[in-house]
Design an enzyme around this catalytic site. Structure first.
Site, short mmCIF file in Angstrom:
data_model
loop_
_atom_site.label_atom_id
_atom_site.label_comp_id
_atom_site.label_asym_id
_atom_site.label_seq_id
_atom_site.Cartn_x
_atom_site.Cartn_y
_atom_site.Cartn_z
N GLU A 165 0.86 -1.17 0.00
CA GLU A 165 0.00 0.00 0.00
C GLU A 165 0.90 1.22 0.00
O GLU A 165 1.93 1.22 0.68
CB GLU A 165 -0.88 0.03 1.25
CG GLU A 165 -1.87 -1.10 1.29
CD GLU A 165 -2.46 -1.31 2.68
OE1 GLU A 165 -1.94 -0.72 3.65
OE2 GLU A 165 -3.40 -2.08 2.79
N TYR A 218 7.62 1.82 -7.60
CA TYR A 218 6.83 0.59 -7.70
C TYR A 218 6.39 0.33 -9.14
O TYR A 218 6.38 -0.81 -9.60
CB TYR A 218 5.63 0.64 -6.76
CG TYR A 218 6.03 0.79 -5.30
CD1 TYR A 218 7.12 0.10 -4.78
CD2 TYR A 218 5.33 1.62 -4.45
CE1 TYR A 218 7.50 0.25 -3.46
CE2 TYR A 218 5.68 1.77 -3.13
CZ TYR A 218 6.77 1.07 -2.64
OH TYR A 218 7.14 1.22 -1.32
#
Length: 158
Positions: free
Chosen positions: A113, A125
């Protein structure tokens, strides 16, 4: 014990109990609500929550990452890099070291998250192949009282 070398004379290795103070300090510097030294000490010495540190030969820690095993999935619980080491590839190095460490695990997918306003993390990411799989509105508290949305991301490990 596994080591991964980086271009910045750092390597990645499993955290030690004695690293809890530094890890807690780095976490508190990077997140509004940091975890305590005692919490990190429990994670470091506990089962199912490996913590890895990027450090130099004198064990000066530049960053860390913590996982949680969830059967065939593994969650990146948190990752933080010391301010003086940011934008030097330490986060990327930590993530690549995690992927290599996970080769010998039953994990087939990594979840994480990230706050929707954390642009550097979202870029990292994305570069590593993570894709958005959901979101949690109002998940992260902010000092000014306006919560941030958490973007849930996943990446296959195989």
């Amino acid at each position: 014990m596994n080591f991964w070398l980086s271009p910045a004379t750092l390597h990645v290795e499993p955290a030690r109990a004695s690293d809890a103070d530094t890890v807690a300090r780095l976490h508190a510097a990077g997140f509004y609500r940091g975890w305590t030294r005692e919490e990190f000490a429990a994670y470091i010495t506990g089962e199912g929550t490996p913590v890895y540190v990027a450090c130099d030969s004198k064990r000066n820690i530049a960053g860390f990452a913590m996982l949680r095993y969830l059967g065939e999935e593994v969650e990146l619980i948190t990752i933080a890099v010391d301010k003086k080491w940011r934008n030097k590839g330490v986060g990327l190095m930590l993530m690549r070291a995690l992927f290599e460490a996970l080769l010998m695990s039953p994990a087939k997918r990594m979840l994480l998250e990230v706050a929707d306003d954390n642009t550097p993390a979202l870029k990292l990411y994305g570069k590593l192949g993570f894709k958005k799989v959901g979101e949690r509105k109002g998940y992260y508290p902010r000092p000014d009282g306006t919560p941030a949305t958490a973007i849930v991301m996943a990446r296959d490990l195989g």
